[in-house]
Motif scaffolding. Structure first.
Motif, PDB file in Angstrom:
ATOM      1  N   ALA A   1     -28.577 -15.394  87.876  1.00 47.12           N
ATOM      2  CA  ALA A   1     -29.196 -16.383  88.767  1.00 47.12           C
ATOM      3  C   ALA A   1     -29.446 -17.693  88.024  1.00 47.12           C
ATOM      4  O   ALA A   1     -29.260 -18.788  88.592  1.00 47.12           O
ATOM      5  CB  ALA A   1     -30.502 -15.828  89.328  1.00 47.12           C
ATOM      6  N   GLU A   2     -29.846 -17.613  86.754  1.00 43.38           N
ATOM      7  CA  GLU A   2     -30.087 -18.817  85.958  1.00 43.38           C
ATOM      8  C   GLU A   2     -28.794 -19.598  85.752  1.00 43.38           C
ATOM      9  O   GLU A   2     -28.767 -20.839  85.846  1.00 43.38           O
ATOM     10  CB  GLU A   2     -30.695 -18.433  84.611  1.00 43.38           C
ATOM     11  CG  GLU A   2     -30.998 -19.618  83.710  1.00 43.38           C
ATOM     12  CD  GLU A   2     -31.657 -19.210  82.397  1.00 43.38           C
ATOM     13  OE1 GLU A   2     -31.642 -20.025  81.458  1.00 43.38           O
ATOM     14  OE2 GLU A   2     -32.169 -18.076  82.318  1.00 43.38           O
ATOM     15  N   ILE A   3     -27.710 -18.895  85.491  1.00 45.78           N
ATOM     16  CA  ILE A   3     -26.419 -19.553  85.272  1.00 45.78           C
ATOM     17  C   ILE A   3     -25.931 -20.225  86.549  1.00 45.78           C
ATOM     18  O   ILE A   3     -25.479 -21.385  86.534  1.00 45.78           O
ATOM     19  CB  ILE A   3     -25.399 -18.520  84.763  1.00 45.78           C
ATOM     20  CG1 ILE A   3     -25.763 -18.086  83.350  1.00 45.78           C
ATOM     21  CG2 ILE A   3     -23.973 -19.086  84.802  1.00 45.78           C
ATOM     22  CD1 ILE A   3     -25.077 -16.807  82.897  1.00 45.78           C
ATOM     23  N   VAL A   4     -26.014 -19.524  87.673  1.00 46.70           N
ATOM     24  CA  VAL A   4     -25.558 -20.089  88.940  1.00 46.70           C
ATOM     25  C   VAL A   4     -26.420 -21.282  89.339  1.00 46.70           C
ATOM     26  O   VAL A   4     -25.916 -22.291  89.860  1.00 46.70           O
ATOM     27  CB  VAL A   4     -25.546 -19.003  90.030  1.00 46.70           C
ATOM     28  CG1 VAL A   4     -25.231 -19.603  91.391  1.00 46.70           C
ATOM     29  CG2 VAL A   4     -24.530 -17.914  89.679  1.00 46.70           C
ATOM     30  N   ARG A   5     -27.708 -21.200  89.081  1.00 48.07           N
ATOM     31  CA  ARG A   5     -28.595 -22.326  89.382  1.00 48.07           C
ATOM     32  C   ARG A   5     -28.193 -23.564  88.568  1.00 48.07           C
ATOM     33  O   ARG A   5     -28.145 -24.682  89.093  1.00 48.07           O
ATOM     34  CB  ARG A   5     -30.041 -21.935  89.090  1.00 48.07           C
ATOM     35  CG  ARG A   5     -31.053 -23.017  89.452  1.00 48.07           C
ATOM     36  CD  ARG A   5     -32.463 -22.464  89.462  1.00 48.07           C
ATOM     37  NE  ARG A   5     -32.837 -21.818  88.209  1.00 48.07           N
ATOM     38  CZ  ARG A   5     -32.977 -20.495  88.053  1.00 48.07           C
ATOM     39  NH1 ARG A   5     -32.771 -19.671  89.071  1.00 48.07           N
ATOM     40  NH2 ARG A   5     -33.320 -19.991  86.881  1.00 48.07           N
ATOM     41  N   ALA A   6     -27.868 -23.358  87.288  1.00 45.38           N
ATOM     42  CA  ALA A   6     -27.429 -24.478  86.455  1.00 45.38           C
ATOM     43  C   ALA A   6     -26.122 -25.060  86.976  1.00 45.38           C
ATOM     44  O   ALA A   6     -25.910 -26.287  86.947  1.00 45.38           O
ATOM     45  CB  ALA A   6     -27.269 -24.014  85.007  1.00 45.38           C
ATOM     46  N   ALA A   7     -25.226 -24.196  87.468  1.00 43.42           N
ATOM     47  CA  ALA A   7     -23.961 -24.676  88.027  1.00 43.42           C
ATOM     48  C   ALA A   7     -24.202 -25.540  89.263  1.00 43.42           C
ATOM     49  O   ALA A   7     -23.567 -26.590  89.442  1.00 43.42           O
ATOM     50  CB  ALA A   7     -23.060 -23.489  88.365  1.00 43.42           C
ATOM     51  N   ARG A   8     -25.117 -25.125  90.105  1.00 40.81           N
ATOM     52  CA  ARG A   8     -25.395 -25.880  91.338  1.00 40.81           C
ATOM     53  C   ARG A   8     -26.045 -27.234  91.038  1.00 40.81           C
ATOM     54  O   ARG A   8     -25.912 -28.176  91.827  1.00 40.81           O
ATOM     55  CB  ARG A   8     -26.276 -25.053  92.264  1.00 40.81           C
ATOM     56  CG  ARG A   8     -25.617 -23.760  92.726  1.00 40.81           C
ATOM     57  CD  ARG A   8     -26.400 -23.079  93.827  1.00 40.81           C
ATOM     58  NE  ARG A   8     -25.851 -21.764  94.137  1.00 40.81           N
ATOM     59  CZ  ARG A   8     -24.747 -21.551  94.836  1.00 40.81           C
ATOM     60  NH1 ARG A   8     -24.077 -22.586  95.316  1.00 40.81           N
ATOM     61  NH2 ARG A   8     -24.321 -20.329  95.064  1.00 40.81           N
ATOM     62  N   GLU A   9     -26.729 -27.322  89.907  1.00 46.35           N
ATOM     63  CA  GLU A   9     -27.402 -28.567  89.539  1.00 46.35           C
ATOM     64  C   GLU A   9     -26.523 -29.487  88.699  1.00 46.35           C
ATOM     65  O   GLU A   9     -26.912 -30.616  88.398  1.00 46.35           O
ATOM     66  CB  GLU A   9     -28.691 -28.250  88.769  1.00 46.35           C
ATOM     67  CG  GLU A   9     -29.735 -27.507  89.609  1.00 46.35           C
ATOM     68  CD  GLU A   9     -30.908 -27.016  88.777  1.00 46.35           C
ATOM     69  OE1 GLU A   9     -30.851 -27.140  87.525  1.00 46.35           O
ATOM     70  OE2 GLU A   9     -31.882 -26.490  89.368  1.00 46.35           O
ATOM     71  N   ALA A  10     -25.335 -29.021  88.310  1.00 39.03           N
ATOM     72  CA  ALA A  10     -24.457 -29.811  87.450  1.00 39.03           C
ATOM     73  C   ALA A  10     -23.810 -30.958  88.222  1.00 39.03           C
ATOM     74  O   ALA A  10     -23.639 -30.873  89.439  1.00 39.03           O
ATOM     75  CB  ALA A  10     -23.374 -28.909  86.858  1.00 39.03           C
ATOM     76  N   PRO A  11     -23.435 -32.042  87.539  1.00 37.05           N
ATOM     77  CA  PRO A  11     -22.754 -33.156  88.209  1.00 37.05           C
ATOM     78  C   PRO A  11     -21.462 -32.682  88.869  1.00 37.05           C
ATOM     79  O   PRO A  11     -20.712 -31.892  88.299  1.00 37.05           O
ATOM     80  CB  PRO A  11     -22.457 -34.133  87.065  1.00 37.05           C
ATOM     81  CG  PRO A  11     -23.329 -33.721  85.941  1.00 37.05           C
ATOM     82  CD  PRO A  11     -23.621 -32.275  86.104  1.00 37.05           C
ATOM     83  N   ALA A  12     -21.194 -33.172  90.067  1.00 34.20           N
ATOM     84  CA  ALA A  12     -20.016 -32.726  90.812  1.00 34.20           C
ATOM     85  C   ALA A  12     -18.831 -33.664  90.645  1.00 34.20           C
ATOM     86  O   ALA A  12     -17.748 -33.396  91.165  1.00 34.20           O
ATOM     87  CB  ALA A  12     -20.359 -32.594  92.289  1.00 34.20           C
ATOM     88  N   ASP A  13     -19.017 -34.759  89.892  1.00 32.73           N
ATOM     89  CA  ASP A  13     -17.969 -35.786  89.838  1.00 32.73           C
ATOM     90  C   ASP A  13     -17.097 -35.709  88.589  1.00 32.73           C
ATOM     91  O   ASP A  13     -16.246 -36.573  88.379  1.00 32.73           O
ATOM     92  CB  ASP A  13     -18.607 -37.173  89.927  1.00 32.73           C
ATOM     93  CG  ASP A  13     -19.604 -37.424  88.799  1.00 32.73           C
ATOM     94  OD1 ASP A  13     -20.039 -36.442  88.158  1.00 32.73           O
ATOM     95  OD2 ASP A  13     -19.957 -38.603  88.573  1.00 32.73           O
ATOM     96  N   ARG A  14     -17.292 -34.705  87.749  1.00 26.22           N
ATOM     97  CA  ARG A  14     -16.471 -34.619  86.539  1.00 26.22           C
ATOM     98  C   ARG A  14     -16.450 -33.165  86.040  1.00 26.22           C
ATOM     99  O   ARG A  14     -17.381 -32.399  86.291  1.00 26.22           O
ATOM    100  CB  ARG A  14     -17.006 -35.539  85.448  1.00 26.22           C
ATOM    101  CG  ARG A  14     -18.460 -35.312  85.073  1.00 26.22           C
ATOM    102  CD  ARG A  14     -18.947 -36.414  84.140  1.00 26.22           C
ATOM    103  NE  ARG A  14     -20.337 -36.266  83.746  1.00 26.22           N
ATOM    104  CZ  ARG A  14     -21.362 -36.706  84.469  1.00 26.22           C
ATOM    105  NH1 ARG A  14     -21.141 -37.292  85.631  1.00 26.22           N
ATOM    106  NH2 ARG A  14     -22.601 -36.545  84.039  1.00 26.22           N
ATOM    107  N   PRO A  15     -15.387 -32.788  85.313  1.00 27.56           N
ATOM    108  CA  PRO A  15     -15.325 -31.431  84.749  1.00 27.56           C
ATOM    109  C   PRO A  15     -16.492 -31.202  83.787  1.00 27.56           C
ATOM    110  O   PRO A  15     -16.786 -32.055  82.942  1.00 27.56           O
ATOM    111  CB  PRO A  15     -13.988 -31.418  84.016  1.00 27.56           C
ATOM    112  CG  PRO A  15     -13.182 -32.485  84.655  1.00 27.56           C
ATOM    113  CD  PRO A  15     -14.166 -33.559  85.027  1.00 27.56           C
ATOM    114  N   THR A  16     -17.124 -30.075  83.914  1.00 29.00           N
ATOM    115  CA  THR A  16     -18.352 -29.803  83.161  1.00 29.00           C
ATOM    116  C   THR A  16     -18.298 -28.421  82.527  1.00 29.00           C
ATOM    117  O   THR A  16     -17.865 -27.454  83.163  1.00 29.00           O
ATOM    118  CB  THR A  16     -19.582 -29.893  84.082  1.00 29.00           C
ATOM    119  OG1 THR A  16     -19.648 -31.210  84.644  1.00 29.00           O
ATOM    120  CG2 THR A  16     -20.861 -29.605  83.322  1.00 29.00           C
ATOM    121  N   ALA A  17     -18.750 -28.345  81.278  1.00 34.85           N
ATOM    122  CA  ALA A  17     -18.883 -27.070  80.569  1.00 34.85           C
ATOM    123  C   ALA A  17     -20.359 -26.818  80.301  1.00 34.85           C
ATOM    124  O   ALA A  17     -21.011 -27.615  79.610  1.00 34.85           O
ATOM    125  CB  ALA A  17     -18.101 -27.099  79.260  1.00 34.85           C
TER     126      ALA A  17
END
Length: 418
Positions: A290-306
């Motif tokens: 859940a913590e990982i998915v939450r971080a993914a949802r909060e990540a910028p959507a305009d560029r590739p992110t790791a």
């Protein structure tokens, strides 16, 4: 920048490899001796390496230690190798075995033979706790095996498990110091423990105990485990301690999970945004997912992110399936991300190349994982309920298979979003 799924999976694999390389045990030992050249000793040097990285650490140390030397490594089965000028023994992990019992006896004999003019160099890496069982009288190997199985299925974190293990062993919780006295002991430690509590790495053979018998009793009672222990173990824990003061040790932390996470961040391809989200990914795998998915949802959507994580989660066993914490974490993330609209890839792997009693290091999943499992006729919910993440990921072709890496600095994870 558009990145294909195959390229994302390949990048995840390269980042995992960077984490493992950063934890290379020989390089870690070499760096230590470059900073602290060996001064030699009037008598004899005893080199004892224990853990998943033991052979590599011992081989490098042999290149730097001067004078007469006795050298012994104990590592896990499947890591059979040779070290010039040393003996290498293998034992089972994560449940101790007869071969480990014999290895523990050999280590005790070496330590007990050390004198004031000698010295002991202990090379400690993760996994060492199960490899060298040395039951305190009157406990038996069967008692230690029963305790280990109970702890592994309990959901307790590694520090809590090692608090209990230390009370039952001649070697854990400073046992090297007690048995080697009056010889000085130096420990070079490759940490697989989040937070780098040295007393928790391999149950701390060169470090003070994490607590007392009373602390272990309270912990086991709090988690409803006390009555499940063998009677001899309960009796020992309930017996008042009369331990003598522990001799001092010189311990050096030479490698850790944090260093591997930094290497992953530095290895991310150009054009990607990379950050270490957490180096404390611990607790139950469901919460970690859940913590990982939450971080993914909060990540910028305009560029590739790791998004990079490190830690060591736990699994509470409720079924009879096969898997490990990294495989179950990967499967739970895949389930939670099944409706994600963009491309994504997630890897969770043990830096030792092993995850639970399986042939896998973990899992490498993506947006197609759930469909591949369904196409293979498997029910993800049923497999999760049975702790059978290995079967689910095998059906999807998403097992992370690396073989033993020869090192261990806990687990690493990366979520790639495009």
């Amino acid at each position: 920048m558009s990145v294909g799924l195959a390229e994302m999976r390949a990048l995840a694999g390269r980042l995992y490899a960077a984490a493992v390389t950063a934890a290379d045990p020989a390089l870690a030992v070499r760096r230590h001796f470059e900073r602290h050249p060996d001064p030699g000793v009037a008598g004899h040097s005893t080199l004892i390496a224990v853990g998943k990285a033991a052979p590599a650490m011992l081989a490098e140390a042999r290149e730097h230690v001067r004078g007469p030397v006795t050298a012994l490594a104990v590592t896990h089965e499947g890591n059979e190798t040779t070290v010039p000028g040393a003996r290498v023994l293998t034992a089972s992990h994560p449940v101790p075995s007869e071969s480990g019992l014999q290895a523990g006896r050999e280590i005790l004999a070496l330590l007990d033979a050390a004198g004031a003019a000698d010295r002991v160099l202990a090379l400690i890496s993760g996994g060492g706790s199960a490899l060298i069982p040395a039951p305190r009288a009157p406990l038996t190997l069967a008692d230690k095996q029963a305790v280990n199985r109970l702890l592994l299925a309990s959901g307790l974190d590694i520090t809590a498990m090692n608090l209990v293990r230390q009370q039952l062993s001649e070697l854990k919780g400073g046992g090297f110091l007690r048995h080697a006295a009056p010889a000085p002991v130096t420990g070079l430690i490759l940490s697989d423990v989040i937070g780098n509590e040295l007393g928790a790495v391999a149950s701390g053979p060169t470090s003070p105990p994490l607590g007392t018998r009373q602390d272990a009793l309270a912990l086991l009672t709090r988690h409803g485990l006390l009555e499940q222990l063998p009677a001899a173990v309960r009796t020992l824990l309930e017996t008042p301690e009369t331990a003598a003061p522990l001799p001092a040790a010189e311990n050096h932390l030479i490698g850790s999970n944090e260093q591997s996470l930094q290497a992953m961040r530095d290895a991310v391809a150009a054009g990607w945004t990379a950050r270490i989200v957490s180096d404390r990914l611990v607790g139950d795998v469901a919460d970690a997912a859940a913590e990982i998915v939450r971080a993914a949802r909060e990540a910028p959507a305009d560029r590739p992110t790791a998004l990079i994580f490190g830690g060591e989660t736990t699994v509470t066993l409720r079924g009879t399936g096969k898997g490990g914490r990294n495989q179950e974490l990967a499967l739970r993330v895949a389930e939670a991300m099944r409706d994600w609209s963009g491309d994504w890839t997630f890897l969770s792997g043990g830096t030792d190349g092993r995850d639970g009693p399986t042939d896998a290091a973990g899992g490498l999943v993506d947006g197609g994982t759930m469909a591949r499992i369904a196409a293979a006729g498997q029910d993800v919910q049923a497999l999760l309920a049975n702790n059978d993440s290995h079967a689910a990921l095998a059906a999807a072709g998403d097992l992370l298979l690396t073989g033993a890496t020869g090192t261990n600095v806990a687990d690493v994870q990366v979520m790639l979003l495009n």
